[in-house]
Design a protein around this motif. Structure first.
Motif, PDB file in Angstrom:
ATOM      1  N   GLU A 196      -1.721  -0.673   8.141  1.00  0.00           N
ATOM      2  CA  GLU A 196      -0.821  -1.613   7.465  1.00  0.00           C
ATOM      3  C   GLU A 196       0.320  -0.899   6.723  1.00  0.00           C
ATOM      4  O   GLU A 196       1.492  -1.291   6.840  1.00  0.00           O
ATOM      5  CB  GLU A 196      -1.639  -2.454   6.478  1.00  0.00           C
ATOM      6  N   HIS A 198       0.843  -1.213   0.000  1.00  0.00           N
ATOM      7  CA  HIS A 198       0.000   0.000   0.000  1.00  0.00           C
ATOM      8  C   HIS A 198       0.875   1.259   0.000  1.00  0.00           C
ATOM      9  O   HIS A 198       1.923   1.263  -0.602  1.00  0.00           O
ATOM     10  CB  HIS A 198      -1.000  -0.056   1.164  1.00  0.00           C
ATOM     11  N   HIS A 221       3.072  -7.349   3.253  1.00  0.00           N
ATOM     12  CA  HIS A 221       1.765  -6.904   3.752  1.00  0.00           C
ATOM     13  C   HIS A 221       1.489  -7.510   5.131  1.00  0.00           C
ATOM     14  O   HIS A 221       2.213  -8.400   5.583  1.00  0.00           O
ATOM     15  CB  HIS A 221       0.652  -7.383   2.811  1.00  0.00           C
ATOM     16  N   CYS A 222       0.388  -7.024   5.772  1.00  0.00           N
ATOM     17  CA  CYS A 222      -0.170  -7.771   6.905  1.00  0.00           C
ATOM     18  C   CYS A 222      -1.659  -7.949   6.669  1.00  0.00           C
ATOM     19  O   CYS A 222      -2.263  -7.249   5.846  1.00  0.00           O
ATOM     20  CB  CYS A 222       0.132  -7.101   8.240  1.00  0.00           C
TER      21      CYS A 222
END
Ligand SMILES: [Zn+2]
Length: 261
Positions: free
Chosen positions: A99, A76, A153-154
């Motif tokens: 995130e 992101h 990512h998470c």
């Protein structure tokens, strides 16, 4: 007749040599040449950085150059439009977690450890996640010499605790396994396992010419303490996994600048 016999033995000799060549060719093709899934060979080291409009001034290495280059995408972040894409978010009642912010220290840590191991790194973590996936895919298309690509990512708040590397191809699976193993060598958390996905640009894009993995580092809620407190060890684990995948010796940095990550 003697002449006939000699001709016959010459014919036999030619025949056996031909068979040897065929067998040798098959052996080379199967066992030596086709090594199956694995990293691309490193680009020949010329001692200078390739000139590019998108080259990153901070992607210097601090150890002997291994010839490998890795791209780390921080999930992101800033889009082309200027909008900040938070990714998933969660609040514990006192603090809000996003995130796109949480992944920056992990990506920076991974980049620092890879650089200390002599692997060149290009990453939007150097720009505090001010580049998006579209930029990354264009960069990868322009730089086919890059050996591996990880997108960090998470997962959202209702996701289970644990790591989950996402892959589509066998080649991507090999990279995902190595990265997951590296993380679990340092971080005590559940393993949700390598997971097959068909719907992700990171894994599908024809612009990517190297093994690629989208690595879900954990649940933003269930693993929040790990993502916020153990980011350095997390990035180190990912770097260990990447070095293992590339066949490069992992080396810790003695660079004091790493402490301000
Ligand atoms: Zn995400």
């Amino acid at each position: 007749m003697v002449i006939f016999r000699r001709n016959k033995s010459i014919t036999a000799l030619i025949l056996s040599c031909t068979l040897c060549l065929i067998a040798g060719g098959l052996f080379y093709g199967i066992f030596l040449h086709d090594k199956g899934p694995g990293p691309k060979e490193p680009a020949a080291s010329t001692g200078e950085t390739k000139a590019s409009s998108r080259s990153n001034p901070s992607d210097e290495t601090k150890a002997a150059d291994t010839g490998f280059t890795v791209y780390i995408e921080t999930g992101h972040g800033r889009e082309d439009s200027g909008r900040w894409d938070t990714g998933c978010s969660w609040s514990d009642g006192e603090k809000d977690y996003e995130e796109a912010e949480l992944m920056i220290p992990i990506a920076k840590s991974m980049a620092a450890y890879l650089r200390s191991s002599g692997v060149k790194v290009v990453t939007d973590a150097d720009e505090d996640n001010n580049r998006n996936l579209e930029y990354t895919l264009d960069y990868l298309e322009d730089h086919p010499e890059i050996n591996a690509f990880i997108n960090i990512h998470c997962d959202w708040e209702n996701a289970e605790s644990g790591t989950m590397p996402l892959y589509r191809t066998e080649e991507q699976l090999e990279l995902g396994k190595a990265l997951n193993k590296g993380v679990h060598s340092l971080i005590d958390m559940p393993d949700r396992g390598e997971t097959h996905r068909e719907d992700l640009d990171t894994l599908n894009s024809e612009k990517v010419h190297c093994p690629a993995v989208l690595f879900e580092t954990g649940s933003i809620k269930e693993d929040n303490h790990i993502l916020t407190e153990k980011y350095d060890a997390y990035g180190k684990g990912l770097a260990i996994g990447m070095c293992d995948y590339l066949g490069v010796e992992f080396k810790e940095s003695s660079d004091p600048s790493k402490s301000d990550l």
